[in-house]
Scaffold this motif. Sequence first.
Motif, PDB file in Angstrom:
ATOM      1  N   GLY A 292      29.419   3.637  57.035  1.00  0.00           N
ATOM      2  CA  GLY A 292      30.650   4.078  57.662  1.00  0.00           C
ATOM      3  C   GLY A 292      30.585   5.516  58.104  1.00  0.00           C
ATOM      4  O   GLY A 292      29.544   6.174  58.015  1.00  0.00           O
ATOM      5  N   GLU A 293      31.710   6.005  58.587  1.00  0.00           N
ATOM      6  CA  GLU A 293      31.800   7.382  59.040  1.00  0.00           C
ATOM      7  C   GLU A 293      33.214   7.900  58.813  1.00  0.00           C
ATOM      8  O   GLU A 293      34.158   7.130  58.638  1.00  0.00           O
ATOM      9  CB  GLU A 293      31.433   7.492  60.520  1.00  0.00           C
ATOM     10  CG  GLU A 293      32.316   6.669  61.442  1.00  0.00           C
ATOM     11  CD  GLU A 293      31.845   6.741  62.896  1.00  0.00           C
ATOM     12  OE1 GLU A 293      32.709   6.670  63.786  1.00  0.00           O
ATOM     13  OE2 GLU A 293      30.625   6.854  63.121  1.00  0.00           O
ATOM     14  N   TRP A 294      33.320   9.224  58.795  1.00  0.00           N
ATOM     15  CA  TRP A 294      34.611   9.880  58.598  1.00  0.00           C
ATOM     16  C   TRP A 294      35.348   9.998  59.931  1.00  0.00           C
ATOM     17  O   TRP A 294      34.756  10.363  60.952  1.00  0.00           O
ATOM     18  CB  TRP A 294      34.411  11.272  58.003  1.00  0.00           C
ATOM     19  CG  TRP A 294      33.977  11.252  56.574  1.00  0.00           C
ATOM     20  CD1 TRP A 294      32.705  11.287  56.101  1.00  0.00           C
ATOM     21  CD2 TRP A 294      34.829  11.192  55.432  1.00  0.00           C
ATOM     22  NE1 TRP A 294      32.693  11.250  54.724  1.00  0.00           N
ATOM     23  CE2 TRP A 294      33.986  11.188  54.281  1.00  0.00           C
ATOM     24  CE3 TRP A 294      36.205  11.138  55.245  1.00  0.00           C
ATOM     25  CZ2 TRP A 294      34.495  11.146  52.989  1.00  0.00           C
ATOM     26  CZ3 TRP A 294      36.710  11.083  53.954  1.00  0.00           C
ATOM     27  CH2 TRP A 294      35.868  11.082  52.843  1.00  0.00           C
ATOM     28  N   ARG A 295      36.626   9.674  59.876  1.00  0.00           N
ATOM     29  CA  ARG A 295      37.502   9.873  61.024  1.00  0.00           C
ATOM     30  C   ARG A 295      38.809  10.477  60.525  1.00  0.00           C
ATOM     31  O   ARG A 295      39.088  10.473  59.331  1.00  0.00           O
ATOM     32  CB  ARG A 295      37.759   8.558  61.763  1.00  0.00           C
ATOM     33  CG  ARG A 295      36.500   7.975  62.414  1.00  0.00           C
ATOM     34  CD  ARG A 295      36.791   6.670  63.103  1.00  0.00           C
ATOM     35  NE  ARG A 295      35.572   6.139  63.735  1.00  0.00           N
ATOM     36  CZ  ARG A 295      35.481   4.929  64.266  1.00  0.00           C
ATOM     37  NH1 ARG A 295      36.527   4.114  64.242  1.00  0.00           N
ATOM     38  NH2 ARG A 295      34.360   4.523  64.817  1.00  0.00           N
ATOM     39  N   THR A 296      39.605  10.982  61.460  1.00  0.00           N
ATOM     40  CA  THR A 296      40.870  11.618  61.091  1.00  0.00           C
ATOM     41  C   THR A 296      42.025  10.936  61.820  1.00  0.00           C
ATOM     42  O   THR A 296      41.965  10.733  63.041  1.00  0.00           O
ATOM     43  CB  THR A 296      40.851  13.123  61.445  1.00  0.00           C
ATOM     44  OG1 THR A 296      39.772  13.750  60.735  1.00  0.00           O
ATOM     45  CG2 THR A 296      42.162  13.787  61.042  1.00  0.00           C
ATOM     46  N   TYR A 297      43.042  10.567  61.054  1.00  0.00           N
ATOM     47  CA  TYR A 297      44.245   9.948  61.608  1.00  0.00           C
ATOM     48  C   TYR A 297      45.453  10.708  61.082  1.00  0.00           C
ATOM     49  O   TYR A 297      45.625  10.840  59.866  1.00  0.00           O
ATOM     50  CB  TYR A 297      44.345   8.475  61.202  1.00  0.00           C
ATOM     51  CG  TYR A 297      43.204   7.634  61.705  1.00  0.00           C
ATOM     52  CD1 TYR A 297      43.227   7.087  62.983  1.00  0.00           C
ATOM     53  CD2 TYR A 297      42.090   7.391  60.902  1.00  0.00           C
ATOM     54  CE1 TYR A 297      42.175   6.309  63.444  1.00  0.00           C
ATOM     55  CE2 TYR A 297      41.035   6.623  61.356  1.00  0.00           C
ATOM     56  CZ  TYR A 297      41.083   6.081  62.631  1.00  0.00           C
ATOM     57  OH  TYR A 297      40.031   5.317  63.087  1.00  0.00           O
ATOM     58  N   ARG A 298      46.241  11.193  61.998  1.00  0.00           N
ATOM     59  CA  ARG A 298      47.455  11.942  61.640  1.00  0.00           C
ATOM     60  C   ARG A 298      47.162  13.047  60.629  1.00  0.00           C
ATOM     61  O   ARG A 298      47.914  13.257  59.676  1.00  0.00           O
ATOM     62  CB  ARG A 298      48.535  10.999  61.119  1.00  0.00           C
ATOM     63  CG  ARG A 298      49.056  10.034  62.174  1.00  0.00           C
ATOM     64  CD  ARG A 298      50.365   9.410  61.733  1.00  0.00           C
ATOM     65  NE  ARG A 298      50.921   8.542  62.754  1.00  0.00           N
ATOM     66  CZ  ARG A 298      52.107   7.934  62.660  1.00  0.00           C
ATOM     67  NH1 ARG A 298      52.855   8.122  61.578  1.00  0.00           N
ATOM     68  NH2 ARG A 298      52.556   7.162  63.614  1.00  0.00           N
ATOM     69  N   GLY A 299      46.049  13.691  60.819  1.00  0.00           N
ATOM     70  CA  GLY A 299      45.677  14.810  59.969  1.00  0.00           C
ATOM     71  C   GLY A 299      45.024  14.437  58.654  1.00  0.00           C
ATOM     72  O   GLY A 299      44.684  15.320  57.867  1.00  0.00           O
ATOM     73  N   VAL A 300      44.817  13.142  58.390  1.00  0.00           N
ATOM     74  CA  VAL A 300      44.228  12.685  57.130  1.00  0.00           C
ATOM     75  C   VAL A 300      42.806  12.205  57.405  1.00  0.00           C
ATOM     76  O   VAL A 300      42.569  11.383  58.293  1.00  0.00           O
ATOM     77  CB  VAL A 300      45.057  11.544  56.504  1.00  0.00           C
ATOM     78  CG1 VAL A 300      44.427  11.088  55.191  1.00  0.00           C
ATOM     79  CG2 VAL A 300      46.499  11.986  56.280  1.00  0.00           C
TER      80      VAL A 300
END
Length: 522
Positions: A292-300
Amino acid sequence: MRTTVLACSLALALTTAVPAAAAAPPPATAAPPPAAAAGRPGHVPQAPALRRYAADTWRSIAAMVEPRTGMPSDKVSGDLRTRAKVTSPTNIGTYLWSTLVARDTGLITRGQATDRVRRALDGVARLDHDTATGLYYNWYDPATLAVVRTWPETGDPVRPFVSSVDNAWLAAGLMMVKNAVPGQARRAGELLGRMDLTAFYDPAGRADAGTGLMTGGYWPDKPDGCSQETDYAGTGRTVYSTCHRYGAMSETRIVSYVAIALGQVPAEHYFGLWRTFPDTCDWSWSDQKPEGEWRTYRGVKVFEGTYGYRGMRFVPNWGGSMFEALMVNLVVPEETWGARSWGRNHPVFVAAQIEHGMNEAKYGYWGFSPSNDPAGGYREYGVDPLGMDTDGYTSDEERTSTDPGFGDCRPGKPDPERYGDGVVTPHASFLALRYAPDAALANLAALRDRFDSYGPGGFYDAVAVRSGRVSREYLALDQGMVMGALGNALAGDALRRYFTPGGPQRLLRPVLGLEEWAVRRG
């Protein structure tokens, strides 16, 4: 990390109910080969068989109701005569939605359904509860409505506990009643309006991500064992919260969904739940190394990881069970609101359970989920590699487990040479009905034809498929899942139509639609 409603082996009551006559099961159908297991979402085959299953399942649910109070008990014996002396908020929630299904499928009249709902809500209003937040304790006597302080079967003391997940399932039932039963909408709204789920929210639960998590619940008084002193919903009063936080994408997500839908916690909290734990050695205690990989949603920040199993990629739950994957989906249309996440994941998870039962373990049957143990008691069952817990829920009585390792951080172990006495529960097939309808009905038909697994209240709770042992009891939780799945199949997604208006549509739907998971069938 399991709900308290799953933590105990429940006692049966000494009171009796008049049993209904056993109905003949639907005609059997031949089981398709494993390759035909996928089905197509939304396809509802064999409606007459589903209607008969609904009628018989409702018979068991009606038999659980205590005549003096109109409240459901936790379970009933296979002959429908002996009810449990305990019930929980979850049981009440599933009874409410089962009553709506019985009405919508013509098993009872509209007036009968309204009367049943009214009596149940009268009972809820009389329950002793934590008045500061309108939340309910975990066990009540359905005959007296008193909080259970001594376990009926053993005499062991019961320390009152307020469970987050159990309260969420009751709240979900009240939300459905509010939208589905006009004559009881105001009463349901009043009971729902006093429930404050923020008492479970730890805003620092995912401090690394900038959001919180839900606790498992709290004790009003300090218990034995691990607990954490908590400022009770900002009131200055101290309660004793569980030491764990609900972070996996298991059935416990219902408390997050309901709290978001009621506007009681920020919608960004959804992204604080782990899809998988990260892929570093710090997390090598978990079942397998994710991709997997890191992503950001609504600042999280979100680690969007997946697990692998026999050529499939999927987002796991905690123990690998069907209940954890799909109970929430009975009321929340995850595969449509999250078409690129849950919409991809649910069919793969069902396919993986089928693959395990039919091809890996070679039981000839599938559907693994917490249920009664045919050898006695209650146990969690699942498919070990489909869960994040290293020890995992296993599919057989012998607890045959797997360990794929965690890359270079933890070496794996050889796969088992064979599996033992697999334990299959019918409610798992009903949960899978939306995603593999033909395979689910064929699996149920095979269980019915080859085992003494069907009684006056529908399918008994579990079958050990190699020994042939059957747990001849009906559990409120499991029968409620069966009834919910049948109601959605036969009445146009009735439960979802009753749950989703208002806050769920406005606050929950937008966050479910943001992600795209790297899920594949193989």
